[in-house]
Write an enzyme that holds these catalytic residues in place. Structure first.
Site: not given
Lengths: 654, 87
Positions: A32, A105, A435
């Site tokens: 990520d 994220h 996600s």
């Protein structure tokens, strides 16, 4: 995350899952944007030394050193050579050339999968509670592969290569890249190698819903995860001068609007741009929005950016209306000004009001966090949908998990909106996407791995899929927010994950690397293409009949060829392994359509001991008199009275 | 596809190699990868060599070099890099 452990039944059933060394020996690798190691979600209190055999490392880079890791966060690497080769050197004034997460994220996904327990978590007071990952006792290793300009396959492949070498047990990848054949797709190829080493690979299905054929990461050795809602909401009430009220959602925190009705304007009437209704940067005329609440339509630019555009133009509030593309799905945002999202139907009525009333007025009241919302879950509109465009005979997504308005840890480098102008810093943020659902399943897979160390990735996925639920407690099907109607296996796969049942599934559909190579033979892959995916010198046996439909998958996708006349029979063979010991399982078949007859042979499977295997054949018979429809669905369930082992069936007339 | 001075632009490719076809004269597969790359380009450099996820390497090549590499012994495929995005 807060709420999702309770929503998934984990808080009430903690004793079902190992808390001992077997749990702390499991390592979840996350590809990520990196990690914010100072987050409380990576506190290592109570963790012993790293598992023996762990070969990972904490790589030094910009604002990141070996001491950034601990006994919880046991690996942190970054991969940027491919990115820099294409995009030029990383600008270290804008992003860290290290595993440090400047975006948020990666911190969100990794803490969702395996974050430690953090009391008193919230975003600006919203979604308050005790946050934890799905596998709070598992270790975390992060592999930063995504940078400001994107994620490049050479870097992704290098990260998977290293994660395998390091010794992760689960790989979580909340990223995707269109629809390529497996031999061209680095994620699929890397995932194959990981699977061979016993690593479960969980990937997001994509956010291209509700369009059909919009899935990514559909290789059968990948667990493909769609997104559903929780039973939690963040309501905001909008009241208009005509006395009407509408309900929206918002994560705004700040000074409330004055307690009176305020001037209200439609952005399309406050702009000279043809797309002024979208509140794009620089399109609003300040004189027309100053001191007013502005209605913007969703689409094209980021939702939070629209709020900033309104604020910059002098607006004091925003109502963000969904269009047909999003329907009634409400995604909450921590806007920089008082703002709320409303659904398409409300949006249409509000637009009618603001466009026809000579002096429209409005106000917004923010109501905080509400739990117990029903029905829940519902399939998120954005969640990508089947059929599987690469191999229609494999039903995807595999299952859904929470992915809407998920609170999890956040970077200290960016505000909750991610906007440069957002100077707020928060320990946790609430965001949405597949996600977010993917790492839920990654963490749950880590829990199952700890409980059943000898289970293969396919067995773990099978347990998660066959115990997933596709209807509510009242037996009504899970809804799809995109349509307001029942969702189908093309939307939710096997259903919503149910980890408490997955721990003891009774039977599993197992698969080995060799089975998947047989699947590639069935796809008529050339020797070179097979070698690209599997690295081995495997030659498909020309005397053997390979069939995609015989891949021992826990679901069924039947593609009915409408160009063929006469009665057509489609045979699927499956083998189930008893992981629950002795038992007699009887089959139950249900179907929406009478156009296809379903026969299972044998209809009873008896197991005398654990790990015993039994096979069965399903014959789907379509008669020529059956009127073809586009899609229809059914279900095949095996039960011994204690366990229910369910498989969705999808029929497509093609 | 060309730079201002007429040179062909380089792009990143992922090269899949059949390790079983490595000539015995090489001690290590990375030397073989480098030699294969050298046979089509004097200047291209290995970005990564892959040992677990695939057998092969990534590098920057012109389209002509990529096509030429495709025909080299032991080369299974030369695939252009893809960009992925977060979900």
């Amino acid at each position: 995350t807060t709420r999702t452990p309770l929503f998934l039944g984990l808080d009430h059933n903690a004793d079902l899952f190992p808390q001992s060394d077997s749990a702390t020996d499991v390592v979840v690798g996350v590809l990520d944007t990196g990690v914010w190691p100072e987050s409380k979600s990576f506190d290592d209190s109570g963790f012993g030394p790293v598992p023996s055999g762990w070969k990972g490392a904490c790589e030094t880079g910009t604002n990141f050193s070996a001491s950034s890791c601990n006994h919880k966060l046991i690996g942190a690497r970054f991969f940027a050579r491919g990115y820099e080769a294409t995009m030029g050197p990383i600008d270290e004034s804008k992003e860290s050339k290290s595993a440090r997460d400047d975006d948020g994220h990666g911190t969100h996904t990794s803490s969702t999968a395996a974050g430690s327990i953090v009391e008193g978590a919230s975003l600006l007071g919203y979604a308050a509670g005790t946050a934890r990952g799905m596998a709070p006792r598992a270790r975390v290793a992060v592999y930063k592969v995504c940078w400001l300009g994107g994620c490049f396959s050479s870097d992704i492949l290098a990260a998977i290569d290293r994660a395998i070498e390091d010794g992760v047990n689960v790989l979580s990848m909340s990223l995707g890249g269109g629809m390529s054949d497996y031999y061209r797709d680095s994620v699929a190829i890397g995932a194959f190698a990981a699977m061979e080493k016993g690593i479960l690979v969980s990937c997001s299905a994509g956010n291209a819903g509700p369009s059909s054929f919009s899935l990514s990461n559909v290789a059968p050795w990948i667990t493909t995860v769609g997104a559903g809602t929780l039973d939690r909401d963040f309501p905001a009430q909008v009241t208009f001068g005509n006395g009407k009220n509408y309900s929206g959602v918002s994560l705004f925190k700040g000074d409330a609007l004055p307690a009176k009705l305020l001037p209200f304007v439609y952005a399309g009437n406050a702009s000279n741009a043809t797309n002024g209704n979208l509140c794009m940067t620089g399109t609003l005329i300040p004189e027309r929005v100053k001191g007013k609440i502005v209605m913007c339509d969703r689409g094209v630019n980021a939702r939070v950016q629209k709020g900033q555009v309104v604020k910059d133009a002098g607006g004091i509030g925003m109502i963000l209306a969904n269009t047909a593309a999003n329907g009634e799905e409400l995604v909450a945002d921590a806007h920089l000004l008082p703002a709320t999202a409303v659904g398409e139907k409300s949006g249409d009525e509000i637009r009618e009001y603001v466009l026809t009333n000579p002096n429209p007025t409005a106000t917004i009241v923010f109501e905080g966090t509400v739990v117990g919302i029903q029905p829940s879950p519902v399939v998120a509109a954005f969640s990508s949908r089947g059929p599987n465009s690469i191999t229609p005979e494999i039903l995807k997504p595999d299952l859904i998990a929470p992915g809407v308005n998920i609170l999890a840890a956040w970077t200290g480098e960016a505000g909750p909106t991610g906007l440069a102008a957002d100077e707020r810093r928060v320990g946790f943020n609430i965001i949405s996407g597949t996600s977010m659902s993917c790492p839920h399943v990654s963490g749950l897979a880590a829990l199952l791995k700890a409980a059943h160390p000898d289970w293969s990735p396919a067995a773990i996925r099978s347990a998660l899929m066959t115990t997933a639920y596709s209807s509510y407690k009242d037996q009504k099907p899970i809804l799809d927010v995109a349509t307001g109607k029942s969702s189908t296996p093309f939307d939710h796969g096997a259903g919503h994950v149910s980890p408490v049942n997955a721990i003891n599934p009774g039977l599993v559909y197992d698969l080995s690397a060799e089975d998947y190579i047989g699947f590639l033979c069935a796809l008529k892959y050339t020797a070179s293409q097979i070698k690209s995916v599997a690295r081995s010198n495997f030659t498909c046996d020309p005397s053997k009949t390979y069939s995609v439909t015989d891949l021992n998958y826990p679901s069924f996708a039947v593609n009915i060829d409408t160009t063929r006349s006469g009665t057509r029979a489609y045979k699927y063979t499956r083998t189930v392994t008893s992981v629950g010991g002795a038992g007699t399982y009887r089959v139950k078949i249900s179907s929406e359509t009478t156009a296809v007859k379903i026969a299972v042979e044998p209809a009873v499977l008896s197991f005398k001991e654990v790990n015993e295997k039994q096979s069965y054949t399903v014959t789907f018979t379509v008669s020529s008199s059956s009127a073809p429809t586009s899609n229809s669905f059914g279900r095949i369930e095996w039960s011994d009275g204690k366990h229910v082992v369910g498989s969705p069936v999808a029929f497509s007339w093609t | 596809a060309a730079t201002g001075d007429g040179r062909q632009r380089r792009a990143t490719y992922i090269v899949h190699m059949a390790r079983s076809q490595m000539p015995a004269s090489f001690d290590h597969h990375s030397h073989w990868y480098d030699s294969s790359l050298r046979s089509v380009s004097d200047s291209a450099e290995l970005l990564y060599t892959y040992d677990n996820a695939i057998h092969g390497f990534s590098t920057r090549l012109t389209p002509e070099e990529a096509e030429s590499l495709t025909g080299q012994p032991g080369v299974i495929s030369v695939l252009p890099e893809l960009r992925y995005e977060l979900h």
